[in-house]
Design a protein around this motif. Structure first.
Motif, PDB file in Angstrom:
ATOM      1  N   ARG A  83      35.584 -37.503  -3.992  1.00 30.61           N
ATOM      2  CA  ARG A  83      36.534 -37.337  -2.892  1.00 30.61           C
ATOM      3  C   ARG A  83      37.594 -36.302  -3.240  1.00 30.61           C
ATOM      4  O   ARG A  83      38.035 -35.539  -2.382  1.00 30.61           O
ATOM      5  N   THR A 136      36.189 -32.759  -2.974  1.00 26.57           N
ATOM      6  CA  THR A 136      35.969 -32.278  -1.614  1.00 26.57           C
ATOM      7  C   THR A 136      37.260 -32.258  -0.793  1.00 26.57           C
ATOM      8  O   THR A 136      37.227 -32.046   0.410  1.00 26.57           O
ATOM      9  N   GLY A 137      38.372 -32.513  -1.458  1.00 33.67           N
ATOM     10  CA  GLY A 137      39.659 -32.435  -0.774  1.00 33.67           C
ATOM     11  C   GLY A 137      39.963 -33.623   0.121  1.00 33.67           C
ATOM     12  O   GLY A 137      40.935 -33.601   0.867  1.00 33.67           O
ATOM     13  N   LEU A 138      39.116 -34.650   0.070  1.00 33.75           N
ATOM     14  CA  LEU A 138      39.392 -35.819   0.906  1.00 33.75           C
ATOM     15  C   LEU A 138      40.550 -36.619   0.323  1.00 33.75           C
ATOM     16  O   LEU A 138      41.269 -37.305   1.041  1.00 33.75           O
ATOM     17  N   PHE A 182      42.443 -24.654  -0.370  1.00 36.05           N
ATOM     18  CA  PHE A 182      41.399 -25.564   0.119  1.00 36.05           C
ATOM     19  C   PHE A 182      40.272 -24.854   0.863  1.00 36.05           C
ATOM     20  O   PHE A 182      39.098 -25.049   0.574  1.00 36.05           O
ATOM     21  N   GLU A 183      40.646 -24.002   1.824  1.00 37.43           N
ATOM     22  CA  GLU A 183      39.614 -23.408   2.681  1.00 37.43           C
ATOM     23  C   GLU A 183      38.654 -22.519   1.889  1.00 37.43           C
ATOM     24  O   GLU A 183      37.439 -22.580   2.097  1.00 37.43           O
ATOM     25  N   ILE A 202      36.529 -24.972  -0.462  1.00 36.85           N
ATOM     26  CA  ILE A 202      35.568 -25.866   0.195  1.00 36.85           C
ATOM     27  C   ILE A 202      34.448 -25.072   0.870  1.00 36.85           C
ATOM     28  O   ILE A 202      33.363 -25.604   1.084  1.00 36.85           O
ATOM     29  N   SER A 203      34.703 -23.805   1.169  1.00 34.57           N
ATOM     30  CA  SER A 203      33.652 -23.043   1.846  1.00 34.57           C
ATOM     31  C   SER A 203      32.452 -22.808   0.931  1.00 34.57           C
ATOM     32  O   SER A 203      31.378 -22.465   1.402  1.00 34.57           O
ATOM     33  N   ALA A 241      28.321 -31.085   0.832  1.00 32.15           N
ATOM     34  CA  ALA A 241      28.416 -32.396   0.195  1.00 32.15           C
ATOM     35  C   ALA A 241      27.952 -33.529   1.098  1.00 32.15           C
ATOM     36  O   ALA A 241      27.960 -33.413   2.327  1.00 32.15           O
ATOM     37  N   ILE A 242      27.539 -34.588   0.445  1.00 32.85           N
ATOM     38  CA  ILE A 242      27.419 -35.884   1.100  1.00 32.85           C
ATOM     39  C   ILE A 242      28.320 -36.804   0.296  1.00 32.85           C
ATOM     40  O   ILE A 242      28.159 -36.916  -0.912  1.00 32.85           O
ATOM     41  N   MET A 296      31.226 -24.818  12.860  1.00 30.35           N
ATOM     42  CA  MET A 296      32.469 -24.772  12.092  1.00 30.35           C
ATOM     43  C   MET A 296      32.465 -23.646  11.062  1.00 30.35           C
ATOM     44  O   MET A 296      33.411 -23.486  10.308  1.00 30.35           O
ATOM     45  N   ARG A 297      31.394 -22.873  11.051  1.00 29.64           N
ATOM     46  CA  ARG A 297      31.316 -21.743  10.126  1.00 29.64           C
ATOM     47  C   ARG A 297      30.807 -20.524  10.871  1.00 29.64           C
ATOM     48  O   ARG A 297      30.157 -20.640  11.902  1.00 29.64           O
TER      49      ARG A 297
END
Lengths: 320, 260
Positions: free
Chosen positions: A66, A69-71, A90-91, A94-95, A99-100, A122-123
């Motif tokens: 987590r 992934t920045g959660l 972050f951006e 994360i790009s 992930a799952i 979203m991309r």
């Protein structure tokens, strides 16, 4: 019994690693309330590997993912992904990531295809053809236009993988990916991850408590327990000719065999002759036994599985 | 990075791909079409705008539906667990939340347009535009048409405040049902609170959210229901609440650890 594979220093890889680490954990701490979940995790994940993150339940694997992934935000320290801080940039960070996290939860009222479209929108780097590509790759062609609420867990897992690799991430993070997969699916996933690292140079970070799975899947495993990194070890290292391993000889007259070879060479265990020797030694012992007229029914090397080592290290899987 | 409209498009799909939304729209369409018929039968000699003003008594419906959608917007993602896959995209949390908020705002405009549009369509078939002598609301000066349009605008302002509140509860509590329940409860106890802490008697009362909602109070009186406020004052108070709600919502959403 001593541990056979070589310990490698923490942090970092084996020295064989080339290139910048894809993920760098820099003294990451996570506290929730007064409880410390992760205590100063420092670790480099080298590129192009399937990297296992192994630990018993409650050891902090999902919390770590987590944070990657920045959660969740680390209480202290930082995680650098492909040179970008997950907290500060972050951006950009994360790009590079697909992930799952835990179960691949999707919008059940949308079809698999519509779900993938959500993430593609979203991309800017996911063309339509790529969506078709990942659908074929994950074997979902026949059901992709059905609502996800009608999918089995295994199909959701596949869809989860599909959304994670949609944008060809440099780093693929999978949290307990084999959950809910049948043996066939697990095998396919394993082959698939190998393929990804080979063909696209993707680094795969996989968490699991299933040790046997990790052994089959990973190049390196980091083992954590109660929020602390306790070991990093390389798997699949080619056993060289001088490595001595315990080997069991299944023979018809075991006492006689021991006398023939000399009492000091080995022991009798479970009706078999157990010897510690290298490859050449195995061949020689076999020859002597056969020449002495002792029937050899089987020869087996007794490598200890990672599981034994893991249980030993984590005190029998005890949750602290 | 891709375009922000893609995010809003995504959120719109999440609203309109659901059966629930179409049930709400269906109920709303039915009410908007049937109420003028009912009004036509029970009242005689009333005009188009009277009928429309009567129809506005049902404007709690589009408001409640908007609240339901707002409450689900963030909380639904948390309860489904889809929030995790949503937040690991190259978009800041603020932008993702903003796209959600905009999609709810668009939904509000859509349901009100549907409600007023169909109502107007049906009423114009049934009623005479000219005859406005016997209006059902009574004691009014000025054009009933103007009254309707102003009332509609004020309902939209109310709805905006209510759904923003539901949206806030949705983010803060991550529970759809709690967000709906809290907002609906507040919607109904609002009057009770202003009754207890009456703005006429207590200075503090006039700063309550509920004393300033229902801006249609200023249509008939410049000093409102309580005789102590003006429309400018009320708008200012509502604006302050609105900004606080939104600021809190975005702050919580940005800061929160996602462990769902």
């Amino acid at each position: 019994m001593e541990i056979i594979s070589d310990k490698i220093p923490i942090p970092g890889g084996s020295g064989k690693t080339v290139g910048e680490p894809v993920v760098r954990f820099d003294n990451v701490v996570k506290r929730i309330g007064r409880k410390t979940i992760i205590e100063g995790l420092t670790l480099d994940v080298p590129p192009g590997q399937v990297y296992g993150f192994l630990g018993p339940n409650g050891s902090g694997k999902t919390t770590t993912i987590r944070m990657m992934t920045g959660l969740m935000a680390p209480s202290a320290g930082d995680i650098i992904i492909c040179g970008h801080s997950i907290t500060g940039q972050f951006e950009q960070a994360i790009s590079q990531v697909g992930a799952i996290v835990e179960n691949p939860e999707m919008y059940g009222y949308l079809s698999g295809y519509q779900n993938l479209l959500q993430y593609a929108r979203m991309r800017s780097d996911v063309p339509k053809e790529r969506i078709g590509e990942v659908i074929r790759f994950t074997g979902l062609e026949h059901r992709i236009h059905d609502k996800v609420s009608t999918y089995s867990l295994g199909m959701r897992q596949r869809l989860g993988v599909a959304q994670a690799i949609l944008h060809r991430p440099k780093l693929l993070i999978l949290d307990e990916p084999t959950n809910g997969l049948d043996p066939q699916g697990i095998r396919e996933l394993r082959d698939y991850l190998r393929e990804l690292t080979r063909s696209e140079g993707t680094t795969v970070f996989v968490s699991s408590h299933l040790l046997s799975e990790m052994e089959l899947m990973c190049d390196t495993v980091a083992i954590i327990q109660a929020g602390r990194l306790i070991d990093v070890r390389e798997l699949h290292s080619e056993a060289d000719a001088d490595t001595t391993v315990e080997t069991a000889f299944d023979v018809d007259r075991v006492e006689e065999a021991l006398v023939l070879l000399g009492e000091e060479i080995g022991i009798i265990r479970d009706g078999r002759l157990v010897v510690r020797t290298n490859r050449q030694g195995i061949a020689e012992i076999n020859m002597r036994l056969v020449q002495a007229g002792i029937a050899v029914y089987g020869i087996r090397t007794l490598t200890r599985s990672l599981e034994d080592q893991f249980l030993e290290m984590t005190g029998g899987g005890h949750i602290v | 990075m891709s375009n922000f409209f893609g995010l809003i498009h995504n959120e719109n799909i999440k609203i309109y791909a659901r059966m629930r939304t179409w049930v709400m729209l269906g109920v709303l369409a039915l009410i908007a079409l049937l109420m003028p018929v009912l009004i036509h039968f029970v009242s005689e000699g009333i005009g188009l705008w009277s009928a429309m003003n009567t129809l506005l008594l049902f404007s709690f419906l589009p408001t409640v539906f908007t609240i339901a959608v707002a409450a689900d917007s963030a909380a639904g993602e948390f309860s489904r667990g889809t929030i995790k896959l949503l937040l690991i995209r190259p978009w800041s949390r603020s932008k993702i939340l903003l796209s959600k908020y905009i999609s709810v705002l668009l939904f509000m405009l859509a349901v009100y347009a549907l409600f007023a549009g169909l109502g107007l369509l049906m009423s114009s078939l049934l009623f005479d535009t000219e005859s406005a002598a016997n209006d059902m609301i009574g004691q009014l000066t000025g054009s009933l048409g103007d009254y309707f349009w102003w009332s509609l605008l004020y309902r939209l302002v109310d709805c905006l405040i209510y759904f923003t509140m539901a949206f806030m509860f949705s983010v803060v509590f991550r529970s759809n049902s709690l967000a709906v329940a809290l907002t609906i409860i507040l919607l109904f106890i609002g009057d009770l609170v202003t009754l207890l802490i009456s703005p006429e008697r207590y200075e503090i009362g006039r700063y309550l959210l509920f004393a300033n909602l229902d801006l249609s109070q200023y249509i008939s009186s410049e000093t409102g229901n309580y005789g102590v406020t003006t429309i400018g004052f009320s708008l200012a108070v509502l604006a302050v609440y609105y900004v606080i709600f939104l600021a809190l919502t975005f702050w919580v959403f940005r800061k929160r650890d996602v462990a769902a």
